[in-house]
Design an enzyme around this catalytic site. Structure first.
Site, PDB file in Angstrom:
ATOM      1  CE  LYS A  11      -3.860  -2.093   2.283  1.00  0.00           C
ATOM      2  NZ  LYS A  11      -4.865  -1.590   3.498  1.00  0.00           N
ATOM      3  CE1 TYR A  51      -9.561  -2.942   0.385  1.00  0.00           C
ATOM      4  CE2 TYR A  51      -9.002  -1.140  -0.465  1.00  0.00           C
ATOM      5  CZ  TYR A  51      -8.020  -2.143   0.393  1.00  0.00           C
ATOM      6  OH  TYR A  51      -7.017  -2.369   0.709  1.00  0.00           O
ATOM      7  CG  PHE A  59     -12.826   2.432   6.990  1.00  0.00           C
ATOM      8  CD1 PHE A  59     -12.403   0.997   6.095  1.00  0.00           C
ATOM      9  CD2 PHE A  59     -13.353   1.719   8.051  1.00  0.00           C
ATOM     10  CE1 PHE A  59     -12.536  -0.068   5.929  1.00  0.00           C
ATOM     11  CE2 PHE A  59     -13.721   0.161   8.297  1.00  0.00           C
ATOM     12  CZ  PHE A  59     -13.041  -0.576   7.191  1.00  0.00           C
ATOM     13  NE  ARG A  87      -6.385 -12.297   5.782  1.00  0.00           N
ATOM     14  CZ  ARG A  87      -7.345 -10.927   5.798  1.00  0.00           C
ATOM     15  NH1 ARG A  87      -7.705  -9.976   4.650  1.00  0.00           N
ATOM     16  NH2 ARG A  87      -7.978 -11.090   7.024  1.00  0.00           N
ATOM     17  NE  ARG A 104      -2.385  -5.300   7.628  1.00  0.00           N
ATOM     18  CZ  ARG A 104      -3.235  -6.111   6.882  1.00  0.00           C
ATOM     19  NH1 ARG A 104      -4.074  -6.960   8.036  1.00  0.00           N
ATOM     20  NH2 ARG A 104      -4.448  -5.360   5.933  1.00  0.00           N
ATOM     21  CG  ASN A 114      -3.557  -2.128   6.720  1.00  0.00           C
ATOM     22  OD1 ASN A 114      -3.630  -2.150   5.577  1.00  0.00           O
ATOM     23  ND2 ASN A 114      -4.411  -2.840   7.443  1.00  0.00           N
ATOM     24  CG  HIS A 117      -5.564  -6.304   0.011  1.00  0.00           C
ATOM     25  ND1 HIS A 117      -6.873  -6.202   0.677  1.00  0.00           N
ATOM     26  CD2 HIS A 117      -5.456  -6.945  -0.641  1.00  0.00           C
ATOM     27  CE1 HIS A 117      -7.677  -7.395  -0.102  1.00  0.00           C
ATOM     28  NE2 HIS A 117      -6.724  -7.622  -0.745  1.00  0.00           N
ATOM     29  CD  GLU A 128      -8.611  -9.238  -3.280  1.00  0.00           C
ATOM     30  OE1 GLU A 128      -9.852  -9.004  -2.808  1.00  0.00           O
ATOM     31  OE2 GLU A 128      -8.025  -9.933  -2.974  1.00  0.00           O
TER      32      GLU A 128
HETATM   33  P1  IDP Z   1      -8.070  -6.247   5.852  1.00  0.00           P
HETATM   34  O1  IDP Z   1      -7.091  -5.744   5.375  1.00  0.00           O
HETATM   35  O2  IDP Z   1      -7.044  -7.014   7.254  1.00  0.00           O
HETATM   36  O3  IDP Z   1      -8.202  -7.632   5.366  1.00  0.00           O
HETATM   37  P2  IDP Z   1     -10.750  -5.171   5.978  1.00  0.00           P
HETATM   38  O4  IDP Z   1     -10.864  -5.694   7.592  1.00  0.00           O
HETATM   39  O5  IDP Z   1     -10.875  -5.841   4.554  1.00  0.00           O
HETATM   40  O6  IDP Z   1      -9.193  -5.681   7.220  1.00  0.00           O
HETATM   41  O7  IDP Z   1     -10.501  -3.823   5.723  1.00  0.00           O
HETATM   42  C1  IDP Z   1      -9.528  -3.289   4.775  1.00  0.00           C
HETATM   43  C2  IDP Z   1      -8.975  -2.041   4.856  1.00  0.00           C
HETATM   44  O8  IDP Z   1      -9.334  -0.982   5.453  1.00  0.00           O
HETATM   45  C3  IDP Z   1      -7.962  -2.515   5.378  1.00  0.00           C
HETATM   46  O9  IDP Z   1      -6.186  -3.417   5.297  1.00  0.00           O
HETATM   47  C4  IDP Z   1      -7.793  -1.289   6.550  1.00  0.00           C
HETATM   48  O10 IDP Z   1      -6.700  -0.417   5.262  1.00  0.00           O
HETATM   49  C5  IDP Z   1      -8.713  -0.248   5.673  1.00  0.00           C
HETATM   50  N1  IDP Z   1      -9.502  -0.055   7.248  1.00  0.00           N
HETATM   51  C6  IDP Z   1     -10.229  -1.490   7.989  1.00  0.00           C
HETATM   52  N2  IDP Z   1     -10.329  -1.140   9.280  1.00  0.00           N
HETATM   53  C7  IDP Z   1     -10.582   1.025   9.491  1.00  0.00           C
HETATM   54  C8  IDP Z   1     -10.893   1.565  10.295  1.00  0.00           C
HETATM   55  O11 IDP Z   1     -11.132   1.666  11.137  1.00  0.00           O
HETATM   56  N3  IDP Z   1     -10.333   2.648  10.082  1.00  0.00           N
HETATM   57  C9  IDP Z   1     -10.014   2.888   8.599  1.00  0.00           C
HETATM   58  N4  IDP Z   1      -9.088   2.305   7.791  1.00  0.00           N
HETATM   59  C10 IDP Z   1      -9.281   1.037   8.383  1.00  0.00           C
END
Ligand code: IDP
Length: 140
Positions: A11, A51, A59, A87, A104, A114, A117, A128
């Site tokens: 990212k 997304y 968010f 993962r 992470r 973070n 992805h 994807e």
């Molecule tokens: P993942 O990437 O670990 O699978 P997901 O819940 O699918 O997590 O969320 C997708 C992406 O959305 C996350 O990787 C992060 O960049 C963003 N995200 C998730 N939760 C939040 C939040 O509470 N605030 C801001 N961004 C968030």
């Protein structure tokens, strides 16, 4: 478990800090092979399509802005049980909750920024991968 392919993104927060190589080293140390990789810069609309599953989340707009804020590196990773393995190497979404040694934990700035992805299931991996790569670009 058979050999699988999964989709990965390095990212903007990570490309900005020149961490592509360090993150790729984590994948390779875990036994994942990078069988396709390219650096691209998404528009906000393209990030929004990727997304779309999160469109109703608070968010979503911030996430799409972030993903379009700088170049990303999109990848296909291949290996035994690649989806779960990736993962595991990524760590929890929130770096404060990520295990020691995960990408992470070491590199992420926040729950949003973070660093990586990774697909969460075979069906999403297939969709994807097809969004970013043609068959000819994946060299196993
Ligand atoms: P993942 O990437 O670990 O699978 P997901 O819940 O699918 O997590 O969320 C997708 C992406 O959305 C996350 O990787 C992060 O960049 C963003 N995200 C998730 N939760 C939040 C939040 O509470 N605030 C801001 N961004 C968030």
């Amino acid at each position: 478990m058979a050999v699988q392919r999964t989709f990965s993104i390095i990212k903007p927060d990570a490309t900005n800090r020149n961490l592509t190589g360090a993150i790729n080293a984590k994948f390779e140390e875990a036994g994942l092979r990078i069988v396709a990789q390219k650096r691209i810069h998404l528009t906000k609309a393209q990030a929004g399509v990727f997304y779309a599953v999160h469109a109703e989340r608070p968010f979503y707009d911030e996430l799409c802005e972030f993903m379009a804020s700088a170049p990303i590196v999109v990848q296909v990773l291949e290996g035994e049980d690649a989806i779960a393995k990736n993962r595991e190497v990524m760590g929890a979404t929130n770096p404060a909750e990520a295990a020691e040694g995960t990408i992470r934990k070491e590199f992420a700035l926040s729950i949003g920024e973070n660093s990586v992805h990774g697909s969460d299931a075979p069906e999403t991996a297939a969709v994807e991968i097809a969004y970013f790569f043609s068959g000819l670009e994946i060299v196993g």
